[in-house]
Design a protein around this motif. Structure first.
Motif, PDB file in Angstrom:
ATOM      1  N   ILE A  53      30.594  90.365  54.824  1.00 39.21           N
ATOM      2  CA  ILE A  53      29.212  90.150  54.378  1.00 39.21           C
ATOM      3  C   ILE A  53      28.757  88.770  54.823  1.00 39.21           C
ATOM      4  O   ILE A  53      29.510  87.791  54.723  1.00 39.21           O
ATOM      5  CB  ILE A  53      29.113  90.287  52.840  1.00 39.21           C
ATOM      6  CG1 ILE A  53      29.410  91.731  52.432  1.00 39.21           C
ATOM      7  CG2 ILE A  53      27.739  89.853  52.339  1.00 39.21           C
ATOM      8  CD1 ILE A  53      29.480  91.950  50.943  1.00 39.21           C
ATOM      9  N   GLY A  54      27.513  88.683  55.314  1.00 43.00           N
ATOM     10  CA  GLY A  54      27.020  87.384  55.751  1.00 43.00           C
ATOM     11  C   GLY A  54      25.511  87.316  55.857  1.00 43.00           C
ATOM     12  O   GLY A  54      24.850  88.297  56.160  1.00 43.00           O
ATOM     13  N   LYS A  55      24.969  86.147  55.626  1.00 44.40           N
ATOM     14  CA  LYS A  55      23.541  85.855  55.765  1.00 44.40           C
ATOM     15  C   LYS A  55      23.439  84.462  56.356  1.00 44.40           C
ATOM     16  O   LYS A  55      24.186  83.561  55.968  1.00 44.40           O
ATOM     17  CB  LYS A  55      22.870  85.925  54.389  1.00 44.40           C
ATOM     18  CG  LYS A  55      21.393  85.656  54.399  1.00 44.40           C
ATOM     19  CD  LYS A  55      20.620  86.897  54.770  1.00 44.40           C
ATOM     20  CE  LYS A  55      19.126  86.619  54.608  1.00 44.40           C
ATOM     21  NZ  LYS A  55      18.354  87.295  55.580  1.00 44.40           N
ATOM     22  N   HIS A  56      22.557  84.268  57.320  1.00 40.90           N
ATOM     23  CA  HIS A  56      22.377  82.973  57.986  1.00 40.90           C
ATOM     24  C   HIS A  56      23.716  82.471  58.539  1.00 40.90           C
ATOM     25  O   HIS A  56      24.128  81.342  58.300  1.00 40.90           O
ATOM     26  CB  HIS A  56      21.767  81.933  57.048  1.00 40.90           C
ATOM     27  CG  HIS A  56      20.432  82.322  56.505  1.00 40.90           C
ATOM     28  ND1 HIS A  56      19.303  82.354  57.277  1.00 40.90           N
ATOM     29  CD2 HIS A  56      20.066  82.735  55.265  1.00 40.90           C
ATOM     30  CE1 HIS A  56      18.298  82.751  56.541  1.00 40.90           C
ATOM     31  NE2 HIS A  56      18.729  82.996  55.319  1.00 40.90           N
ATOM     32  N   VAL A  57      24.373  83.333  59.302  1.00 36.52           N
ATOM     33  CA  VAL A  57      25.692  83.024  59.862  1.00 36.52           C
ATOM     34  C   VAL A  57      25.529  82.079  61.055  1.00 36.52           C
ATOM     35  O   VAL A  57      24.711  82.330  61.947  1.00 36.52           O
ATOM     36  CB  VAL A  57      26.409  84.323  60.310  1.00 36.52           C
ATOM     37  CG1 VAL A  57      27.717  84.015  61.013  1.00 36.52           C
ATOM     38  CG2 VAL A  57      26.614  85.249  59.118  1.00 36.52           C
ATOM     39  N   SER A  58      26.297  81.048  61.071  1.00 35.68           N
ATOM     40  CA  SER A  58      26.294  80.122  62.198  1.00 35.68           C
ATOM     41  C   SER A  58      26.952  80.800  63.404  1.00 35.68           C
ATOM     42  O   SER A  58      27.939  81.522  63.265  1.00 35.68           O
ATOM     43  CB  SER A  58      27.079  78.859  61.833  1.00 35.68           C
ATOM     44  OG  SER A  58      27.379  78.117  62.974  1.00 35.68           O
ATOM     45  N   GLU A  59      26.408  80.540  64.588  1.00 30.41           N
ATOM     46  CA  GLU A  59      26.977  81.118  65.810  1.00 30.41           C
ATOM     47  C   GLU A  59      28.453  80.736  65.953  1.00 30.41           C
ATOM     48  O   GLU A  59      29.259  81.523  66.439  1.00 30.41           O
ATOM     49  CB  GLU A  59      26.175  80.622  67.017  1.00 30.41           C
ATOM     50  CG  GLU A  59      26.579  81.262  68.313  1.00 30.41           C
ATOM     51  CD  GLU A  59      25.718  80.790  69.474  1.00 30.41           C
ATOM     52  OE1 GLU A  59      26.218  80.851  70.619  1.00 30.41           O
ATOM     53  OE2 GLU A  59      24.564  80.364  69.260  1.00 30.41           O
TER      54      GLU A  59
END
Length: 190
Positions: A53-59
Motif C-alpha cells: 500500500i502506498g500514497k505519494h511514493v517517492s521514485e
C-alpha cells in the motif's frame, strides 16, 4: 483491485487512467470485438502487480511497491473513442469496456528487471520488441507519478503503457506476447 494505466500521446507526454477490473481478460481467453467497435487497435505493455500500500511514493522507493511482472494488451475502440470525444464526453468507455485489458500470468520480480525484453506478435509475425529500459517512463517513475493521484493497494495492476500501437485488428488475428523467451499471452480475436 483497479487497473492503473499509463497513456502516452505522440510527443511522449503521459497521463494516468484508472479503470475497473471488469476490463480484465484472463487465462488467454479469446477477445471478442464489441458491437460498438468498428476500428480496433491495441497496445502491448508490461504489467506490474502492486505488492504494498502506498500514497505519494517517492521514485527512490517505488521499486519496493511492485512484486510481480507480466505482460498485457490494452484494446481500444478507436472510432467509438473519437465519437465520444467529438461529443465532448470522456472516452473511457472506448478502452475500459469488459475484456479490454488482457493480462498474463504474473511472475515474481527479480533484480535484473531492467534488462527484461518483451515482444508482441500478430499472426506469428513479430511487430514489436522492446526492453524494459526503453519504456517511455521506467516503472519507478510511473508508480511514483500514479501514487500522487490515487492510493496504490495490494493487488492493483499497473499497465506501464507504450508509444507503439497496433492498428486495424480484425477477427481471426492471433495475438501473442512474450516476456523474454516465455510466451505468456496467446489468444485470438473473435
Amino acid at each position: 483491485m483497479k487497473l492503473l494505466c499509463a497513456e502516452y500521446n505522440a510527443s511522449g507526454e503521459v497521463a494516468y487512467d484508472v479503470i475497473g477490473d471488469n476490463a480484465l481478460l484472463r487465462n488467454n481467453d479469446d477477445f471478442y470485438i464489441p458491437a460498438f467497435a468498428g476500428e480496433l487497435s491495441c497496445v502491448p505493455q508490461i504489467v506490474l502487480r502492486v505488492g504494498k500500500i502506498g500514497k505519494h511514493v517517492s521514485e527512490r522507493f517505488a521499486g519496493r511497491y511492485y512484486d510481480e511482472i507480466g505482460v498485457g494488451i490494452r484494446f481500444y475502440a478507436d472510432d467509438f473513442g473519437r465519437r465520444l470525444a467529438g461529443m465532448g464526453l470522456p472516452a473511457v468507455m472506448a478502452y475500459g469496456f469488459d475484456g479490454a485489458a488482457a493480462v498474463s500470468v504474473l511472475k515474481k520480480c527479480d533484480s535484473g528487471l531492467r534488462d527484461v525484453e518483451y515482444s508482441f506478435r500478430v499472426n506469428e509475425l513479430e511487430v514489436f520488441r522492446r526492453k524494459m529500459n526503453d519504456l517511455p517512463l521506467l516503472p519507478e517513475k510511473l508508480i511514483a507519478g500514479m501514487s500522487e493521484y490515487c492510493m496504490l493497494k495490494i493487488g492493483d495492476l499497473v499497465y506501464c503503457g507504450n508509444s507503439f500501437r497496433q492498428k486495424e485488428l480484425k477477427i481471426g488475428d492471433r495475438l501473442q506476447m512474450f516476456l523474454g523467451e516465455d510466451c505468456l499471452l496467446d489468444f485470438h480475436i473473435k
